[in-house]
Motif scaffolding. Structure first.
Motif, PDB file in Angstrom:
ATOM      1  N   SER A  62       0.818  -1.208   0.000  1.00 43.83           N
ATOM      2  CA  SER A  62       0.000   0.000   0.000  1.00 43.83           C
ATOM      3  C   SER A  62       0.855   1.262   0.000  1.00 43.83           C
ATOM      4  O   SER A  62       0.369   2.345   0.282  1.00 43.83           O
ATOM      5  CB  SER A  62      -0.932   0.013   1.236  1.00 43.83           C
ATOM      6  OG  SER A  62      -1.861  -1.023   1.151  1.00 43.83           O
ATOM      7  N   TYR A  63       2.151   1.117  -0.325  1.00 43.55           N
ATOM      8  CA  TYR A  63       3.044   2.270  -0.310  1.00 43.55           C
ATOM      9  C   TYR A  63       2.531   3.361  -1.235  1.00 43.55           C
ATOM     10  O   TYR A  63       2.101   3.104  -2.356  1.00 43.55           O
ATOM     11  CB  TYR A  63       4.445   1.852  -0.747  1.00 43.55           C
ATOM     12  CG  TYR A  63       5.422   2.989  -0.749  1.00 43.55           C
ATOM     13  CD1 TYR A  63       5.978   3.441   0.442  1.00 43.55           C
ATOM     14  CD2 TYR A  63       5.770   3.622  -1.930  1.00 43.55           C
ATOM     15  CE1 TYR A  63       6.872   4.490   0.448  1.00 43.55           C
ATOM     16  CE2 TYR A  63       6.664   4.675  -1.932  1.00 43.55           C
ATOM     17  CZ  TYR A  63       7.213   5.107  -0.752  1.00 43.55           C
ATOM     18  OH  TYR A  63       8.089   6.146  -0.748  1.00 43.55           O
ATOM     19  N   GLU A  64       2.604   4.595  -0.757  1.00 43.09           N
ATOM     20  CA  GLU A  64       2.143   5.743  -1.536  1.00 43.09           C
ATOM     21  C   GLU A  64       3.282   6.718  -1.728  1.00 43.09           C
ATOM     22  O   GLU A  64       3.905   7.154  -0.764  1.00 43.09           O
ATOM     23  CB  GLU A  64       0.992   6.440  -0.798  1.00 43.09           C
ATOM     24  CG  GLU A  64       0.480   7.675  -1.501  1.00 43.09           C
ATOM     25  CD  GLU A  64      -0.639   8.342  -0.734  1.00 43.09           C
ATOM     26  OE1 GLU A  64      -1.153   9.359  -1.219  1.00 43.09           O
ATOM     27  OE2 GLU A  64      -0.986   7.855   0.346  1.00 43.09           O
ATOM     28  N   ARG A 152      -1.861  15.037   6.189  1.00 50.67           N
ATOM     29  CA  ARG A 152      -1.078  13.882   5.747  1.00 50.67           C
ATOM     30  C   ARG A 152       0.074  14.398   4.895  1.00 50.67           C
ATOM     31  O   ARG A 152      -0.160  15.021   3.850  1.00 50.67           O
ATOM     32  CB  ARG A 152      -1.913  12.929   4.888  1.00 50.67           C
ATOM     33  CG  ARG A 152      -2.983  12.172   5.630  1.00 50.67           C
ATOM     34  CD  ARG A 152      -3.527  11.036   4.742  1.00 50.67           C
ATOM     35  NE  ARG A 152      -2.529   9.987   4.571  1.00 50.67           N
ATOM     36  CZ  ARG A 152      -2.090   9.554   3.390  1.00 50.67           C
ATOM     37  NH1 ARG A 152      -2.538  10.080   2.273  1.00 50.67           N
ATOM     38  NH2 ARG A 152      -1.199   8.588   3.314  1.00 50.67           N
ATOM     39  N   GLN A 154       2.041  12.918   2.914  1.00 54.75           N
ATOM     40  CA  GLN A 154       2.136  12.302   1.587  1.00 54.75           C
ATOM     41  C   GLN A 154       1.322  13.052   0.545  1.00 54.75           C
ATOM     42  O   GLN A 154       1.691  13.099  -0.621  1.00 54.75           O
ATOM     43  CB  GLN A 154       1.674  10.842   1.631  1.00 54.75           C
ATOM     44  CG  GLN A 154       2.590   9.932   2.430  1.00 54.75           C
ATOM     45  CD  GLN A 154       2.181   9.848   3.886  1.00 54.75           C
ATOM     46  OE1 GLN A 154       1.450  10.701   4.380  1.00 54.75           O
ATOM     47  NE2 GLN A 154       2.649   8.822   4.562  1.00 54.75           N
ATOM     48  N   SER A 155       0.174  13.591   0.949  1.00 54.81           N
ATOM     49  CA  SER A 155      -0.730  14.187  -0.039  1.00 54.81           C
ATOM     50  C   SER A 155      -1.146  15.610   0.275  1.00 54.81           C
ATOM     51  O   SER A 155      -1.872  16.219  -0.506  1.00 54.81           O
ATOM     52  CB  SER A 155      -2.004  13.331  -0.138  1.00 54.81           C
ATOM     53  OG  SER A 155      -2.705  13.331   1.098  1.00 54.81           O
ATOM     54  N   HIS A 191      -5.177   5.193  -1.262  1.00 51.71           N
ATOM     55  CA  HIS A 191      -4.252   4.369  -0.493  1.00 51.71           C
ATOM     56  C   HIS A 191      -4.585   4.374   0.999  1.00 51.71           C
ATOM     57  O   HIS A 191      -4.410   3.377   1.689  1.00 51.71           O
ATOM     58  CB  HIS A 191      -2.813   4.876  -0.650  1.00 51.71           C
ATOM     59  CG  HIS A 191      -2.163   4.487  -1.936  1.00 51.71           C
ATOM     60  ND1 HIS A 191      -2.028   3.183  -2.347  1.00 51.71           N
ATOM     61  CD2 HIS A 191      -1.590   5.245  -2.920  1.00 51.71           C
ATOM     62  CE1 HIS A 191      -1.403   3.139  -3.511  1.00 51.71           C
ATOM     63  NE2 HIS A 191      -1.142   4.377  -3.878  1.00 51.71           N
ATOM     64  N   ASP A 192      -5.053   5.532   1.496  1.00 51.23           N
ATOM     65  CA  ASP A 192      -5.204   5.738   2.934  1.00 51.23           C
ATOM     66  C   ASP A 192      -6.671   5.771   3.334  1.00 51.23           C
ATOM     67  O   ASP A 192      -7.482   6.461   2.708  1.00 51.23           O
ATOM     68  CB  ASP A 192      -4.533   7.056   3.332  1.00 51.23           C
ATOM     69  CG  ASP A 192      -4.630   7.342   4.808  1.00 51.23           C
ATOM     70  OD1 ASP A 192      -3.882   6.723   5.587  1.00 51.23           O
ATOM     71  OD2 ASP A 192      -5.468   8.176   5.182  1.00 51.23           O
ATOM     72  N   GLU A 193      -7.023   5.053   4.408  1.00 51.88           N
ATOM     73  CA  GLU A 193      -8.429   4.951   4.807  1.00 51.88           C
ATOM     74  C   GLU A 193      -8.991   6.263   5.348  1.00 51.88           C
ATOM     75  O   GLU A 193     -10.173   6.576   5.146  1.00 51.88           O
ATOM     76  CB  GLU A 193      -8.610   3.830   5.832  1.00 51.88           C
ATOM     77  CG  GLU A 193      -7.955   4.045   7.185  1.00 51.88           C
ATOM     78  CD  GLU A 193      -6.474   3.703   7.208  1.00 51.88           C
ATOM     79  OE1 GLU A 193      -5.884   3.796   8.300  1.00 51.88           O
ATOM     80  OE2 GLU A 193      -5.911   3.349   6.150  1.00 51.88           O
ATOM     81  N   GLU A 195      -8.020   9.315   4.424  1.00 53.68           N
ATOM     82  CA  GLU A 195      -8.211  10.142   3.237  1.00 53.68           C
ATOM     83  C   GLU A 195      -9.474   9.719   2.486  1.00 53.68           C
ATOM     84  O   GLU A 195     -10.269  10.557   2.052  1.00 53.68           O
ATOM     85  CB  GLU A 195      -6.984   9.985   2.345  1.00 53.68           C
ATOM     86  CG  GLU A 195      -6.915  10.887   1.144  1.00 53.68           C
ATOM     87  CD  GLU A 195      -5.625  10.658   0.381  1.00 53.68           C
ATOM     88  OE1 GLU A 195      -5.714  10.303  -0.814  1.00 53.68           O
ATOM     89  OE2 GLU A 195      -4.546  10.799   0.976  1.00 53.68           O
ATOM     90  N   ALA A 224      -8.168   1.486   0.148  1.00 51.59           N
ATOM     91  CA  ALA A 224      -9.252   2.143   0.878  1.00 51.59           C
ATOM     92  C   ALA A 224     -10.347   2.632  -0.074  1.00 51.59           C
ATOM     93  O   ALA A 224     -10.113   3.525  -0.892  1.00 51.59           O
ATOM     94  CB  ALA A 224      -8.707   3.306   1.700  1.00 51.59           C
TER      95      ALA A 224
END
Length: 259
Positions: A62-64, A152, A154-155, A191-193, A195, A224
């Motif tokens: 699940s790497y983002e 987050r 990442q995003s 990817h993230d629940e 989000e 997700a």
């Protein structure tokens, strides 16, 4: 090639393939194996990858890839998609924008539309993406509403119950979703629940839902789930999409626009 450009390319290849060998990466980037080893070591120190004997792997399925490391992959497609999505928005409407590279381009396309240069407001934009809010806040004709929440890295998206609290109190004309994956059967996903949960609420508050996604994201699944295909009114994608994929979405009741 600069170090930053190498790192972006290496991380993209890792996300795409799951693992990379030093010699393979050196050949693809046209640099020495020693340079790739140093890059892998430095990226591992930042916990961007996991070093292995002779190469590197991603942290997990699940790497983002963090937004700041994403290069302009499918850049021309995303810009065409963004312009088409922006054209679906009428002056004076309330628009929800999730985070992501494609929705960031949608925000930019809205910002340069001539018929949105004036108004009080010309457009109301609700977003949980800090970078989108930052870009549009300098446009005085736009009313910008930021959801609140925990960021987050990442995003650049805000998630959690603080975001939910704002979204529970508003109504949108249209929600524009940026997704990691969109499938006619399994729906839209991230990817993230956390989000995905905020994106799902944006959909629920909107009269219309538009998914903006290049063809590489279609027919795929991700961890997700945001929503099924049923709430989505329109999918805007590029012309590389396979006709069978288009047919499956249309059978599910989704209008497909290719640009």
């Amino acid at each position: 090639m600069s170090r930053d450009a190498r790192w972006k390319t290496l991380l993209e290849l890792l996300v795409e393939r799951g693992r990379l060998d030093v010699e393979e990466a050196a050949a693809e980037l046209g640099v020495s194996a020693a340079t790739i080893r140093r890059d892998f070591d430095q990226l591992a120190e930042q916990q961007m990858l996991v070093r292995t004997r002779g190469g590197a792997v991603v942290h997990g399925v699940s790497y983002e890839l963090p937004l700041r490391y994403k290069t302009a992959r499918h850049a021309s497609e995303k810009q065409r998609i963004a312009k088409a999505v922006a054209g679906l928005v009428a002056p004076g409407e309330a628009v929800g924008l999730t985070g992501g590279t494609t929705t960031t381009e949608v925000a930019r396309a809205l910002a340069v539309r001539g018929d949105l240069s004036t108004g009080t407001p010309a457009l109301t934009v609700v977003t949980n993406a800090l970078n989108i809010a930052n870009e549009l806040a300098v446009r005085p004709q736009f009313k910008i509403v930021v959801t609140g929440g925990v960021a987050r890295p990442q995003s650049y998206e805000l998630v959690g119950p603080l975001a939910d609290g704002v979204l529970d109190q508003i109504t949108l004309d249209v929600a524009v979703l940026g997704v990691v994956a969109f499938d006619a059967v399994h729906g839209a996903a991230a990817h993230d629940e956390a989000e995905a949960a905020v994106n799902r609420l944006l959909c629920e508050r909107a009269e219309r839902v538009v998914v903006a996604a290049d063809s590489s994201k279609l027919g795929r699944r991700a961890f997700a789930r945001i929503c099924g295909a049923e709430p989505v009114d329109t999918l805007v994608t590029d012309t590389a999409v396979e006709q069978e994929t288009v047919r499956r979405f249309e059978d599910a009741g989704v209008r497909v626009l290719t640009v």
